[in-house]
Design an enzyme around this catalytic site. Structure first.
Site, PDB file in Angstrom:
ATOM      1  N   ALA A 124      -4.435   8.392 -41.659  1.00  0.00           N
ATOM      2  CA  ALA A 124      -3.515   8.762 -40.577  1.00  0.00           C
ATOM      3  C   ALA A 124      -2.067   8.548 -41.003  1.00  0.00           C
ATOM      4  O   ALA A 124      -1.456   7.525 -40.694  1.00  0.00           O
ATOM      5  CB  ALA A 124      -3.854   7.971 -39.322  1.00  0.00           C
ATOM      6  N   ILE A 157      -5.362  14.656 -38.016  1.00  0.00           N
ATOM      7  CA  ILE A 157      -6.141  13.590 -38.636  1.00  0.00           C
ATOM      8  C   ILE A 157      -7.611  14.005 -38.809  1.00  0.00           C
ATOM      9  O   ILE A 157      -8.358  14.174 -37.839  1.00  0.00           O
ATOM     10  CB  ILE A 157      -6.011  12.269 -37.838  1.00  0.00           C
ATOM     11  N   GLU A 362      -2.771  17.712 -47.864  1.00  0.00           N
ATOM     12  CA  GLU A 362      -2.557  16.769 -48.976  1.00  0.00           C
ATOM     13  C   GLU A 362      -1.404  17.201 -49.880  1.00  0.00           C
ATOM     14  O   GLU A 362      -1.420  17.013 -51.087  1.00  0.00           O
ATOM     15  CB  GLU A 362      -3.856  16.485 -49.735  1.00  0.00           C
TER      16      GLU A 362
HETATM   17  N1  CAA Z   1       2.869   6.935 -57.140  1.00  0.00           N
HETATM   18  C1  CAA Z   1       3.493   5.752 -56.939  1.00  0.00           C
HETATM   19  N2  CAA Z   1       4.726   5.666 -56.377  1.00  0.00           N
HETATM   20  C2  CAA Z   1       5.331   6.818 -56.033  1.00  0.00           C
HETATM   21  C3  CAA Z   1       4.739   8.080 -56.229  1.00  0.00           C
HETATM   22  C4  CAA Z   1       3.444   8.119 -56.806  1.00  0.00           C
HETATM   23  N3  CAA Z   1       2.826   9.267 -57.027  1.00  0.00           N
HETATM   24  N4  CAA Z   1       5.576   9.032 -55.784  1.00  0.00           N
HETATM   25  C5  CAA Z   1       6.679   8.405 -55.323  1.00  0.00           C
HETATM   26  N5  CAA Z   1       6.515   7.075 -55.478  1.00  0.00           N
HETATM   27  C6  CAA Z   1       7.488   6.030 -55.156  1.00  0.00           C
HETATM   28  C7  CAA Z   1       8.791   6.274 -55.916  1.00  0.00           C
HETATM   29  O1  CAA Z   1       8.728   5.689 -57.194  1.00  0.00           O
HETATM   30  C8  CAA Z   1       9.820   5.625 -55.042  1.00  0.00           C
HETATM   31  O2  CAA Z   1       9.800   4.238 -55.274  1.00  0.00           O
HETATM   32  P1  CAA Z   1      11.198   3.398 -55.334  1.00  0.00           P
HETATM   33  O3  CAA Z   1      11.852   3.622 -53.996  1.00  0.00           O
HETATM   34  O4  CAA Z   1      10.764   1.994 -55.543  1.00  0.00           O
HETATM   35  O5  CAA Z   1      11.987   3.980 -56.445  1.00  0.00           O
HETATM   36  C9  CAA Z   1       9.266   5.862 -53.626  1.00  0.00           C
HETATM   37  O6  CAA Z   1       7.863   6.101 -53.780  1.00  0.00           O
HETATM   38  C10 CAA Z   1       9.914   7.038 -52.935  1.00  0.00           C
HETATM   39  O7  CAA Z   1       9.670   8.166 -53.750  1.00  0.00           O
HETATM   40  P2  CAA Z   1      10.535   9.502 -53.660  1.00  0.00           P
HETATM   41  O8  CAA Z   1      11.979   9.157 -53.702  1.00  0.00           O
HETATM   42  O9  CAA Z   1      10.010  10.450 -54.674  1.00  0.00           O
HETATM   43  O10 CAA Z   1      10.181   9.997 -52.181  1.00  0.00           O
HETATM   44  P3  CAA Z   1      10.567  11.338 -51.435  1.00  0.00           P
HETATM   45  O11 CAA Z   1      10.893  11.011 -50.035  1.00  0.00           O
HETATM   46  O12 CAA Z   1      11.549  12.138 -52.237  1.00  0.00           O
HETATM   47  O13 CAA Z   1       9.154  12.139 -51.332  1.00  0.00           O
HETATM   48  C11 CAA Z   1       7.321  13.509 -51.997  1.00  0.00           C
HETATM   49  C12 CAA Z   1       8.402  12.469 -52.383  1.00  0.00           C
HETATM   50  C13 CAA Z   1       6.561  13.717 -53.286  1.00  0.00           C
HETATM   51  C14 CAA Z   1       7.902  14.823 -51.519  1.00  0.00           C
HETATM   52  C15 CAA Z   1       6.390  12.907 -50.914  1.00  0.00           C
HETATM   53  O14 CAA Z   1       7.060  12.747 -49.686  1.00  0.00           O
HETATM   54  C16 CAA Z   1       5.119  13.698 -50.683  1.00  0.00           C
HETATM   55  O15 CAA Z   1       4.178  13.635 -51.480  1.00  0.00           O
HETATM   56  N6  CAA Z   1       5.030  14.463 -49.573  1.00  0.00           N
HETATM   57  C17 CAA Z   1       3.814  15.155 -49.187  1.00  0.00           C
HETATM   58  C18 CAA Z   1       2.996  14.316 -48.249  1.00  0.00           C
HETATM   59  C19 CAA Z   1       1.576  14.780 -48.155  1.00  0.00           C
HETATM   60  O16 CAA Z   1       0.951  15.131 -49.153  1.00  0.00           O
HETATM   61  N7  CAA Z   1       1.015  14.732 -46.962  1.00  0.00           N
HETATM   62  C20 CAA Z   1      -0.360  15.066 -46.785  1.00  0.00           C
HETATM   63  C21 CAA Z   1      -0.900  14.406 -45.579  1.00  0.00           C
HETATM   64  S1  CAA Z   1      -2.444  13.663 -45.773  1.00  0.00           S
HETATM   65  C22 CAA Z   1      -3.636  14.842 -45.605  1.00  0.00           C
HETATM   66  O17 CAA Z   1      -3.411  16.003 -45.621  1.00  0.00           O
HETATM   67  C23 CAA Z   1      -4.982  14.211 -45.525  1.00  0.00           C
HETATM   68  C24 CAA Z   1      -6.103  14.956 -44.892  1.00  0.00           C
HETATM   69  O18 CAA Z   1      -6.599  14.521 -43.882  1.00  0.00           O
HETATM   70  C25 CAA Z   1      -6.740  16.099 -45.551  1.00  0.00           C
END
Ligand code: CAA
Length: 381
Positions: A124, A157, A362
């Site tokens: 969630a 969800i 995702e």
């Molecule tokens: N692994 C570990 N840490 C990570 C990471 C990863 N893959 N990606 C980012 N981080 C960390 C960064 O290192 C950073 O850490 P620090 O602040 O310590 O430096 C922190 O997280 C913030 O990272 P970003 O600055 O890159 O964050 P951002 O706001 O620019 O966003 C993004 C990055 C990749 C766009 C992210 O927001 C994202 O993946 N968005 C998509 C969300 C998503 O996939 N949602 C799906 C919902 S779930 C679903 O669909 C499930 C279902 O039921 C089917």
């Protein structure tokens, strides 16, 4: 580089294949048409080890690794994508708790997820106005004594109305991404209301609901990981989750190709099987090449995760390519079936509807491209 499957991988694949073909596939059309949540299938999958494929045996998992997990998801998705998505999210929740949970949390929640006792797990994170940007979520958790009081709501969800165990993200401070924390919540917790199930285009057997939290209290022992680490936990979980969705796309794509080959051999036009026409043969060649490419990308990402190598870029590449592949392949499958592809006498219209969300959930294709580009530029120094 080794393309052979190990004994364990073959065992998991064959177990998943047998169950998918004998139990899940015969019900797939009805599961979709009548929107039947496959709770009984999940109980059985728990017995077969398919709800915790990459989870240590001491917490009830099969401890068979990530490649085995990808192989199992492909088999389930080829039979019924609706059933496979709940499987993916349950595995993802179990793995996340194993990775970041306290010993007590692991013992309490992971065996329930892996055995099927919890039926499913829910992830969630998304909210009505925070999907691609989960750091903008406004559900909040406030500490009162030794309890957390959670208020707000979640959207989209998966399995939310049925999941015995939910991983819920809530804001514990206003520090943007660093203000998110992660909590373990059980179904039936006072203050948790399950909203109306979405009437979806595809994956109609999967349950997709909003969740509402009104002064929902959980003990301080339900915080997963450290306070403020929620965003990172979500990113780590989603890296693995994207391998699952890539596998799902490979499975649906494979099923669409198999249906198309059957139809192309059976159906005659102008005095010959339509599969003898070069136009269809070229289509089948491209569909198969793209589906196999997607599998290779998916197994590479799975293998890197299994070896504990960084795999963020590879997981996003696999998810991006596989989800776009499955949409193209399913679209071609409908084209090959002609008018019969557009009615539910053949499964390809379901495959196309099920594939559509794969470029959205995702992480959309656009988010995957952001992740891939960032990693490419970072690696260049
Ligand atoms: N692994 C570990 N840490 C990570 C990471 C990863 N893959 N990606 C980012 N981080 C960390 C960064 O290192 C950073 O850490 P620090 O602040 O310590 O430096 C922190 O997280 C913030 O990272 P970003 O600055 O890159 O964050 P951002 O706001 O620019 O966003 C993004 C990055 C990749 C766009 C992210 O927001 C994202 O993946 N968005 C998509 C969300 C998503 O996939 N949602 C799906 C919902 S779930 C679903 O669909 C499930 C279902 O039921 C089917």
């Amino acid at each position: 580089m080794n393309f052979e499957l190990s004994e364990t991988q073959l065992l998991i694949r064959d177990t998943a294949r047998k169950f998918a073909r004998e139990v899940v596939a015969p019900k797939a059309r009805q599961t979709d048409r009548e929107e039947i949540f496959p709770a009984e299938a999940y109980r059985q999958m728990g017995e077969l080890g398919l709800l915790g494929v990459n989870v240590p045996a001491e917490y009830g998992g099969a401890e068979a690794g990530v490649v085995s997990y990808a192989l199992a998801v492909i088999e389930l998705a080829a039979a019924c994508a609706s059933t496979s998505v709940g499987m993916c999210v349950t595995n993802m929740c179990a793995e996340l708790i194993c990775q970041f949970g306290s010993e007590a949390q692991k013992k309490r929640f992971v065996p329930k997820l892996c055995s099927g006792e919890a039926i499913a797990g829910s992830f969630a994170l998304s909210e009505a106005h925070a999907g691609s940007d989960p750091g903008a979520g406004s559900t909040n958790a406030v500490k009162k004594g030794d309890r957390w009081v959670i208020n707000g709501s979640k959207q989209w969800i998966t399995s939310g109305a049925y999941a015995g165990v939910m991983v819920v993200w809530a804001r514990t401070s206003n520090a943007g991404n660093k203000g998110l924390s992660c909590f373990l919540v059980e179904q039936g917790t006072p203050g948790l209301t399950i909203g109306k199930a979405e009437d979806k285009m595809g994956l109609r057997g999967s349950n997709t609901v909003p969740l509402v939290f009104e002064n929902m209290e959980v003990g301080e022992d339900r915080l997963l990981g450290r306070e403020g680490d929620g965003f990172k936990l979500a990113m780590v979980a989603l890296d693995g989750g994207r391998v699952g969705i890539a596998s799902q796309a490979c499975g649906v794509g494979r099923a669409a190709i198999e249906a198309s080959v059957r139809y192309a051999k059976d159906r005659h036009a102008f005095g010959q099987p339509i599969g003898d026409f070069q136009a269809l043969r070229f289509m089948l060649a491209d569909m198969t090449t793209q589906q196999q490419t997607a599998e290779l990308l998916t197994f590479r990402a799975a293998s890197m995760k299994e070896k504990k190598q960084p795999f963020t870029r590879e997981a996003s590449m696999a998810k991006l390519y596989a989800s776009e592949m499955s949409n193209r392949v399913c679209d071609h499958a409908v084209q090959i079936h002609g008018g019969y592809g557009y009615i539910d006498e053949f499964p390809v219209e379901r495959y196309l509807r099920d594939a559509r969300v794969q470029t959205i959930y995702e992480g959309t294709s656009e988010i995957q491209r952001i992740v891939i580009a960032r990693e490419v530029i970072k690696a260049a120094g």
